[in-house]
Enzyme design. Structure first.
Site, PDB file in Angstrom:
ATOM      1  N   TYR A   9      -1.945  12.553  -3.741  1.00 34.46           N
ATOM      2  CA  TYR A   9      -2.022  13.004  -2.350  1.00 34.46           C
ATOM      3  C   TYR A   9      -0.666  12.807  -1.695  1.00 34.46           C
ATOM      4  O   TYR A   9      -0.069  11.737  -1.816  1.00 34.46           O
ATOM      5  CB  TYR A   9      -3.087  12.199  -1.596  1.00 34.46           C
ATOM      6  N   LYS A  66       3.151   4.276   6.212  1.00 36.70           N
ATOM      7  CA  LYS A  66       2.219   3.133   6.197  1.00 36.70           C
ATOM      8  C   LYS A  66       2.910   1.792   6.490  1.00 36.70           C
ATOM      9  O   LYS A  66       3.184   1.509   7.643  1.00 36.70           O
ATOM     10  CB  LYS A  66       1.424   3.161   4.891  1.00 36.70           C
ATOM     11  N   ASP A 109       6.859   9.649  -3.938  1.00 36.58           N
ATOM     12  CA  ASP A 109       6.103   9.459  -2.706  1.00 36.58           C
ATOM     13  C   ASP A 109       5.626   8.013  -2.697  1.00 36.58           C
ATOM     14  O   ASP A 109       4.618   7.673  -3.312  1.00 36.58           O
ATOM     15  CB  ASP A 109       4.933  10.439  -2.660  1.00 36.58           C
TER      16      ASP A 109
HETATM   17  C1  LIG Z   1      -1.170   8.339   3.308  1.00 38.12           C
HETATM   18  C2  LIG Z   1      -0.305   9.094   2.379  1.00 38.12           C
HETATM   19  C3  LIG Z   1       0.490  10.161   2.800  1.00 38.12           C
HETATM   20  C4  LIG Z   1       0.375  10.757   4.166  1.00 38.12           C
HETATM   21  O1  LIG Z   1       0.763   9.878   5.181  1.00 38.12           O
HETATM   22  P1  LIG Z   1       0.184  10.128   6.664  1.00 38.12           P
HETATM   23  O2  LIG Z   1       0.886   9.095   7.482  1.00 38.12           O
HETATM   24  O3  LIG Z   1      -1.291   9.945   6.565  1.00 38.12           O
HETATM   25  O4  LIG Z   1       0.548  11.510   7.046  1.00 38.12           O
HETATM   26  C5  LIG Z   1       1.384  10.709   1.902  1.00 38.12           C
HETATM   27  N1  LIG Z   1       1.478  10.254   0.651  1.00 38.12           N
HETATM   28  C6  LIG Z   1       0.725   9.220   0.206  1.00 38.12           C
HETATM   29  C7  LIG Z   1       0.912   8.725  -1.186  1.00 38.12           C
HETATM   30  C8  LIG Z   1      -0.209   8.629   1.047  1.00 38.12           C
HETATM   31  O5  LIG Z   1      -1.000   7.657   0.584  1.00 38.12           O
END
Ligand SMILES: *Cc1c(COP(=O)(O)O)cnc(C)c1O
Length: 429
Positions: A146, A262, A234
């Site tokens: 994701y 995060k 990511d």
């Molecule tokens: C949570 C998440 C995102 C998106 O971040 P948001 O602040 O929710 O837009 C992107 N990549 C990973 C791996 C994530 O867990």
């Protein structure tokens, strides 16, 4: 304004009238586990309290945005102090420099940083930047990873690098994913000179927790180098959670671009991407790739992020990893004792759970197909029994389980007792 609501059910009903599904992010609606979401009134340390006054040991921790525990005084005081000086200016501030310096110091691949307001914006910008820097169109992503909700990155279906991705959502036209290629996790895809970048969660933490197989990340690095493509990690979950240097440091593989979110916002809206200067200078205003944000580098978010990162010493990470180990091992034992079939996966400070009969005690999912063998119904039963006993897991079978520094050994033990009881009840259902 309607009457004040005092129960979760009342609030959920009111919410569903004015907010689609009653929530501002879909998983929160409890759609896949059933039941009524608890509406949080406040939180402290490892606990959240709902509007009915019920207390839960919280293993959601804002899906990983919280690492010190809720309402850590260092963070709340930094935010209060910052707020008194104004909440947004539309002009640069000193704390943006400090946070960028901190991220650059922690990540070997990062010389420069651009702050955004969410992880989605960070990955979206990273993809645009990679395309702008290389002049190539295609992005390779992995099924089950994701990267936020940008059109081009929602594609998750399909298998093999030759398969062009299908859109993972209504409203995403085929044209938006025409240059997104979806490959299976833990297999190094073949790349050609059309590929701008490979984007990957270096530990996949949005399909349970899937560790990178030995050689996978190294293989991606080599394949990107050979094809002249950029490697994007990511690290929105793993960054500053697996350790100060995230997955890149833990696995010893250096990407070209890293995305964060995060943890670096201490629970306030934030995202960031970083890379070497040559790549980052391709962004506006120094380069031709446009990116912007009214609230980017927000003074409250940078204050909260800096305060959180300040607490994250090597000793804190060692402690968090020990707590995650206590929790993962304890949960494995508790589930087995209760006759509840499941596999518990731990990668450093990250813990994942797969329900259902699995091959053996050391089983880990290798890819999305493996991850999807999890028994979602069994997870839903466990989730409901846990809530009844004051333990909150995420309302979705594919989310990681987050332990914070506020989860003391005693609190974890207490939760493990509830988990054993809940699992017995769920196993009998
Ligand atoms: C949570 C998440 C995102 C998106 O971040 P948001 O602040 O929710 O837009 C992107 N990549 C990973 C791996 C994530 O867990």
């Amino acid at each position: 304004m309607s009457e004040p609501h005092s129960t979760n059910a009342d609030l959920f009903e009111a919410a569903q009238r004015v907010i689609p599904g009653g929530v501002n992010s879909p998983v929160r609606a409890f759609g896949s586990v059933g039941g009524t979401p608890y509406f949080v009134a406040r939180a402290e340390g490892s606990y959240v309290f709902d509007v009915e006054g019920r207390r839960y040991v919280d293993f959601v921790q804002s899906y990983g945005a919280i690492i010190l525990g809720h309402a850590h005084p260092a963070v709340t005081e930094a935010v209060a102090k910052a707020a008194a000086d104004g909440t947004s200016y539309g002009a640069p501030t000193e704390r943006e420099v400090a946070l960028a310096e901190r991220i650059a110091a922690a990540a070997a691949e990062v010389d420069q940083v651009r702050l955004t307001s969410s992880g989605t914006e960070a990955t979206m910008t990273a993809v645009r930047l990679a395309r702008g820097f290389t002049g190539r169109p295609q992005i390779v992503k992995f099924a089950g990873c994701y990267h936020g909700h940008a059109d081009s990155l929602l594609a998750a279906g399909g298998s093999g690098v030759a398969t062009l991705g299908l859109s993972g959502s209504a409203g995403v036209p085929p044209s938006a994913v025409a240059d997104t290629v979806v490959a299976p996790y833990n297999e190094v895809p073949e790349l050609d000179d059309q590929v701008a970048a490979v984007i990957v969660e270096p530990v996949a933490a949005n399909m349970g927790v899937v560790p990178p197989a030995p050689g996978f990340l190294e293989g991606l690095r080599a394949a990107c180098d050979e094809a002249g493509a950029l490697l994007i990690f990511d690290e929105v979950i793993t960054g500053f959670r697996l350790g100060r240097g995230g997955a890149a440091e833990r696995f010893g593989v250096t990407p070209d671009i890293a995305c964060f979110g995060k943890v670096i916002g201490g629970g306030l809206p934030i995202g960031a991407l970083g890379a070497r200067t040559e790549i980052m200078q391709t962004l506006a205003p120094t380069g031709p790739v446009y990116q912007a944000g009214t609230l980017s580098g927000n003074p409250l978010a940078t204050a909260a992020g800096l305060a959180a990162l300040e607490q994250l010493t090597p000793a804190a990470y060692a402690e968090l990893e020990a707590r995650a180990g206590q929790f993962a091992n304890g949960m494995r034992e508790a589930l087995t004792r209760s006759g509840f079939d499941a596999a518990v996966v731990q990668v450093g400070t990250l813990v994942g759970l797969y329900c259902g009969p699995v091959a053996g005690p050391g089983w880990v999912a290798a890819d999305y197909d493996d991850a999807r063998t999890t028994d979602e119904q069994a997870y839903a039963r466990l989730h409901a029994e846990l809530l009844r006993r004051g333990v909150a897991f995420a309302p979705g079978a594919y989310e990681a389980i987050f332990v914070s520094l506020a989860h003391t050994p005693d609190i974890i033990d207490e939760a493990l007792g509830a988990i054993a009881d809940a699992a017995s009840a769920a196993a009998q259902a």
